[in-house]
Design a protein around this motif. Structure first.
Motif, PDB file in Angstrom:
ATOM      1  N   LEU A 349      85.163  30.540  66.300  1.00  0.00           N
ATOM      2  CA  LEU A 349      86.259  30.451  65.551  1.00  0.00           C
ATOM      3  C   LEU A 349      87.310  31.354  66.241  1.00  0.00           C
ATOM      4  O   LEU A 349      87.139  32.569  66.486  1.00  0.00           O
ATOM      5  CB  LEU A 349      85.997  31.108  64.259  1.00  0.00           C
ATOM      6  CG  LEU A 349      87.226  31.323  63.070  1.00  0.00           C
ATOM      7  CD1 LEU A 349      87.684  29.677  62.765  1.00  0.00           C
ATOM      8  CD2 LEU A 349      86.784  31.805  61.741  1.00  0.00           C
ATOM      9  N   PHE A 350      88.419  30.795  66.568  1.00  0.00           N
ATOM     10  CA  PHE A 350      89.352  31.559  67.302  1.00  0.00           C
ATOM     11  C   PHE A 350      90.726  31.696  66.413  1.00  0.00           C
ATOM     12  O   PHE A 350      91.284  31.162  65.780  1.00  0.00           O
ATOM     13  CB  PHE A 350      90.013  30.735  68.388  1.00  0.00           C
ATOM     14  CG  PHE A 350      91.283  31.564  69.077  1.00  0.00           C
ATOM     15  CD1 PHE A 350      91.274  32.908  69.543  1.00  0.00           C
ATOM     16  CD2 PHE A 350      92.340  30.809  69.226  1.00  0.00           C
ATOM     17  CE1 PHE A 350      92.251  33.307  70.174  1.00  0.00           C
ATOM     18  CE2 PHE A 350      93.400  31.102  69.877  1.00  0.00           C
ATOM     19  CZ  PHE A 350      93.420  32.616  70.120  1.00  0.00           C
ATOM     20  N   LEU A 351      90.651  33.156  65.997  1.00  0.00           N
ATOM     21  CA  LEU A 351      91.819  33.754  64.940  1.00  0.00           C
ATOM     22  C   LEU A 351      93.139  33.950  65.845  1.00  0.00           C
ATOM     23  O   LEU A 351      92.817  35.441  66.078  1.00  0.00           O
ATOM     24  CB  LEU A 351      91.148  34.739  64.074  1.00  0.00           C
ATOM     25  CG  LEU A 351      90.084  34.313  63.261  1.00  0.00           C
ATOM     26  CD1 LEU A 351      89.135  35.711  62.624  1.00  0.00           C
ATOM     27  CD2 LEU A 351      90.511  33.074  62.087  1.00  0.00           C
ATOM     28  N   LYS A 384      75.893  30.801  54.632  1.00  0.00           N
ATOM     29  CA  LYS A 384      75.482  31.497  55.842  1.00  0.00           C
ATOM     30  C   LYS A 384      75.782  30.293  57.009  1.00  0.00           C
ATOM     31  O   LYS A 384      75.299  29.390  56.954  1.00  0.00           O
ATOM     32  CB  LYS A 384      74.051  31.980  56.029  1.00  0.00           C
ATOM     33  CG  LYS A 384      73.874  32.944  57.107  1.00  0.00           C
ATOM     34  CD  LYS A 384      72.576  33.673  56.868  1.00  0.00           C
ATOM     35  CE  LYS A 384      72.160  34.417  58.056  1.00  0.00           C
ATOM     36  NZ  LYS A 384      73.031  35.815  57.963  1.00  0.00           N
ATOM     37  N   VAL A 385      76.738  31.147  57.976  1.00  0.00           N
ATOM     38  CA  VAL A 385      76.909  30.335  59.009  1.00  0.00           C
ATOM     39  C   VAL A 385      76.664  31.286  60.519  1.00  0.00           C
ATOM     40  O   VAL A 385      76.799  32.234  60.338  1.00  0.00           O
ATOM     41  CB  VAL A 385      78.177  29.441  59.151  1.00  0.00           C
ATOM     42  CG1 VAL A 385      78.470  28.451  58.098  1.00  0.00           C
ATOM     43  CG2 VAL A 385      79.385  30.544  59.238  1.00  0.00           C
ATOM     44  N   ASP A 386      76.611  30.322  61.556  1.00  0.00           N
ATOM     45  CA  ASP A 386      76.618  30.998  63.019  1.00  0.00           C
ATOM     46  C   ASP A 386      77.697  30.857  63.735  1.00  0.00           C
ATOM     47  O   ASP A 386      77.827  29.707  64.148  1.00  0.00           O
ATOM     48  CB  ASP A 386      75.330  30.720  63.700  1.00  0.00           C
ATOM     49  CG  ASP A 386      75.114  31.077  65.033  1.00  0.00           C
ATOM     50  OD1 ASP A 386      75.590  32.358  65.235  1.00  0.00           O
ATOM     51  OD2 ASP A 386      74.601  30.544  65.994  1.00  0.00           O
ATOM     52  N   VAL A 387      78.839  31.790  63.479  1.00  0.00           N
ATOM     53  CA  VAL A 387      80.131  31.662  64.324  1.00  0.00           C
ATOM     54  C   VAL A 387      80.293  32.792  64.899  1.00  0.00           C
ATOM     55  O   VAL A 387      80.014  33.944  64.906  1.00  0.00           O
ATOM     56  CB  VAL A 387      81.319  31.178  63.096  1.00  0.00           C
ATOM     57  CG1 VAL A 387      82.315  31.423  63.748  1.00  0.00           C
ATOM     58  CG2 VAL A 387      81.008  30.299  62.329  1.00  0.00           C
ATOM     59  N   ARG A 388      80.795  32.477  66.371  1.00  0.00           N
ATOM     60  CA  ARG A 388      81.259  33.406  67.172  1.00  0.00           C
ATOM     61  C   ARG A 388      82.766  33.705  67.069  1.00  0.00           C
ATOM     62  O   ARG A 388      83.470  32.732  67.065  1.00  0.00           O
ATOM     63  CB  ARG A 388      81.121  33.190  68.848  1.00  0.00           C
ATOM     64  CG  ARG A 388      81.164  34.380  69.486  1.00  0.00           C
ATOM     65  CD  ARG A 388      82.346  34.226  70.519  1.00  0.00           C
ATOM     66  NE  ARG A 388      82.228  35.765  71.456  1.00  0.00           N
ATOM     67  CZ  ARG A 388      81.771  35.273  72.702  1.00  0.00           C
ATOM     68  NH1 ARG A 388      81.104  34.050  73.106  1.00  0.00           N
ATOM     69  NH2 ARG A 388      81.641  36.263  73.695  1.00  0.00           N
ATOM     70  N   ILE A 389      83.086  34.965  67.011  1.00  0.00           N
ATOM     71  CA  ILE A 389      84.468  35.172  66.623  1.00  0.00           C
ATOM     72  C   ILE A 389      85.404  35.513  67.883  1.00  0.00           C
ATOM     73  O   ILE A 389      84.856  36.540  68.266  1.00  0.00           O
ATOM     74  CB  ILE A 389      84.805  36.367  65.465  1.00  0.00           C
ATOM     75  CG1 ILE A 389      84.152  35.825  64.030  1.00  0.00           C
ATOM     76  CG2 ILE A 389      86.178  36.822  65.185  1.00  0.00           C
ATOM     77  CD1 ILE A 389      84.908  34.741  63.474  1.00  0.00           C
TER      78      ILE A 389
END
Length: 567
Positions: A349-351, A384-389
């Motif tokens: 996920l790109f913020l 619950k999720v597996d996300v790289r920020i």
């Protein structure tokens, strides 16, 4: 009446607390106990002694209503409306507080028999919502409406209460009357109401007490508001880019020391799940780095979801990020909607522009980063999720933390592995190669066949600071190429925009005396001048000159020998 009063208030989805003029608790419904984690034995106690962060005792003293105030509890952030209750002489006899974690009332009551007996208390509750509400008895006679109803229909309570529910219908059939016959809920009914024949959508449900039909409650939505929300959501879809990452580290142009350091740092962290904070001025390539990091990571085959935190309206940013449950707010889709966080599960996920994230939403993002858990808007179940920020900003987050505009804990969670992207003015040696790369890209976009840039133009663009960095350079070269004729192949000084600030006479770059030279001779003469200029700018470094001209070192040696250029 007391039993009916308790049944009605316990059936309402919001939590309710009522205190008397001495700020002692007189009533608390089940949802309030659950929401605030309170015991049932607080009746008669001072409200400020048993409820944390309460302001009910203050409203008792001031008599000033507090509508839609944010209040933090141990388990959630809630919206509270505190409304004074006055007698017929205007004297405050108590205060009612309505707690809710969504902005609309889904259901007023299931067990209402005589609305007039509890109208004073119930009206204070339903007037705290922006949804237009009307309630009718089992015979279809209107018994209660709120302020929002008057705003939409144009009818005051005196115009409709005690009259058949057909009184406000301009076109269509009364939903209250239909429910009195069918005893079934009716959703999304289209009607026109009031003297102005305003088009509305009505959702209504029957009210039963111990299995006996006692009337119906309707929520009326202005169609124009729904259309406005729909258009806003469509705009959000345009602004949000939900995609697979397009770029790799090979797409990051530059050989300067600063850009190489940034690339090496990004390559190392790409192999880990660590949170990355990309920092740098606008136009330095933060999104390009985010793509490259994802594509170099073990998550490369999973989703890459990009969202610009500054481009989405604050009112819907939370629901776009974390999704929502059905019925969470007016216009919510049937069945709810997955948020971008869930869409990115397993991936990245790109913020972008994370510094523009509203302060009210920062605690929820912080909790998500810490636990990888979240609750959708209007929901109760934890997901619950597996996300790289990967986050990016051009703002000074440290200053924002000092000023109270950014949560310190969120800053530390995002700043796990910062990568600073240099501005163009700090890596000017990369500008010639970047310019050639941009021209090739614009050739495809504009349908042109530009082959190169003259040394004089290269010298000019290297001399500029480019506060907008690569984005500004690309815009500038785009304008230049638009100024060129379809048959022209090299960017020269004469193509530069009039507002470029260049003081050099453009005719100096032109051939003023062609004589009897052939086109082949003129092209070779021009090519020789370009190679000599490149060698001069690189201090005779042939490898760097070849990179600047985007040719192989072997081709450079061949042309130097052909044109008699000493090496």
């Amino acid at each position: 009446m007391e039993r009916i009063y308790k049944i009605v208030l316990d059936s309402i989805i919001e939590g309710i607390i009522i205190v008397d003029k001495d700020a002692r608790v007189q009533y608390i419904n089940k949802n309030a106990q659950k929401l605030l984690n309170l015991p049932s034995d607080i009746i008669g106690k001072k409200v400020d002694e048993v409820v944390k962060n309460t302001r009910l005792h203050i409203v008792v003293q001031t008599g000033i209503p507090e509508i839609d105030q944010v209040q933090h509890t141990e388990n959630a952030v809630i919206i509270t409306s505190r409304i004074p209750i006055k007698d017929e002489n205007g004297k405050i006899i108590g205060v009612v507080a309505v707690f809710r974690d969504i902005t609309s009332i889904r259901k007023l009551a299931e067990e209402i028999t005589n609305l007039k007996e509890i109208e004073a208390q119930l009206k204070a509750i339903i007037d705290s919502t922006n949804d237009a509400i009307s309630v009718a008895d089992e015979n279809g006679i209107v018994r209660l409406v709120n302020k929002a109803y008057t705003k939409i229909t144009g009818y005051s309570p005196e115009d409709v209460i005690g009259k058949p529910a057909t009184v406000d219908i301009a076109e269509g059939e009364s939903i209250h009357m239909l429910i009195a016959k069918l005893r079934q809920p009716i959703y999304n009914a289209r009607l026109k109401v009031g003297p102005a024949k305003k088009e509305v959508i009505v959702n209504a449900t029957p009210l039963f007490v111990k299995g006996k039909f006692k009337g119906s409650v309707a929520v009326v939505h202005d169609v124009s508001e729904i259309l406005k929300l729909t258009n806003e959501l469509e705009e959000v879809k345009r602004l949000i880019r939900h995609m697979r990452a397009q770029y790799t580290f090979d797409d990051i142009i530059g050989d300067s020391k600063l850009i190489q350091i940034a690339k090496e740092q990004a390559k190392k962290v790409a192999q880990t799940p660590a949170t990355v904070l990309l920092r740098g001025e606008s136009g330095t390539g933060k999104e390009l780095f985010a793509h490259a990091i994802h594509n170099a990571s073990p998550r490369r085959n999973k989703p890459f979801v990009s969202v610009n935190c500054a481009a989405i309206p604050e009112s819907i940013l939370e629901s776009e990020l974390f999704g929502y449950e059905e019925g969470s707010f007016t216009g919510a889709l049937h069945g709810g909607k997955k948020g971008l966080v869930e869409e990115a599960d397993g991936g990245t996920l790109f913020l972008d522009e994370v510094g523009k994230l509203p302060l009210s939403l920062q605690p929820k993002l912080l909790r998500f980063i810490e636990t990888k858990e979240y609750v959708p808007v209007g929901g109760r179940n934890v997901k619950k999720v597996d996300v790289r920020i990967i986050a990016a900003t051009n703002m000074e987050l440290e200053k924002m933390v000092r000023n109270g505009d950014f949560l310190p804990d969120l800053y530390f969670r995002l700043n796990v592995f910062p990568i600073y992207l240099p501005s163009l003015k700090d890596r000017k040696e990369d500008i010639p190669k970047l310019a050639i790369h941009i021209v090739k890209k614009l050739n495809q976009q504009y349908g042109r066949m530009v082959e190169g840039i003259s040394p004089a133009v290269i010298k000019y663009i290297v001399s500029r600071d480019w506060p907008g960095n690569v984005r500004e350079l690309e815009n500038f070269l785009g304008r230049v190429m638009i100024n060129m004729g379809p048959e022209e192949r090299y960017i020269e000084l004469k193509h530069l925009p009039e507002d470029s600030g260049l003081k050099v006479e453009k005719k100096d770059e032109e051939f003023t005396d062609i004589g009897e030279k052939s086109l082949k001779d003129l092209v070779e003469e021009y090519e020789k001048r370009i190679i000599l200029t490149a060698l001069k700018q690189t201090g005779g470094d042939k490898v760097q000159a070849a990179k600047m001209l985007d040719i192989s070192i072997r081709t450079l040696y061949y042309k130097m020998e052909r044109y008699g250029i000493d090496g």
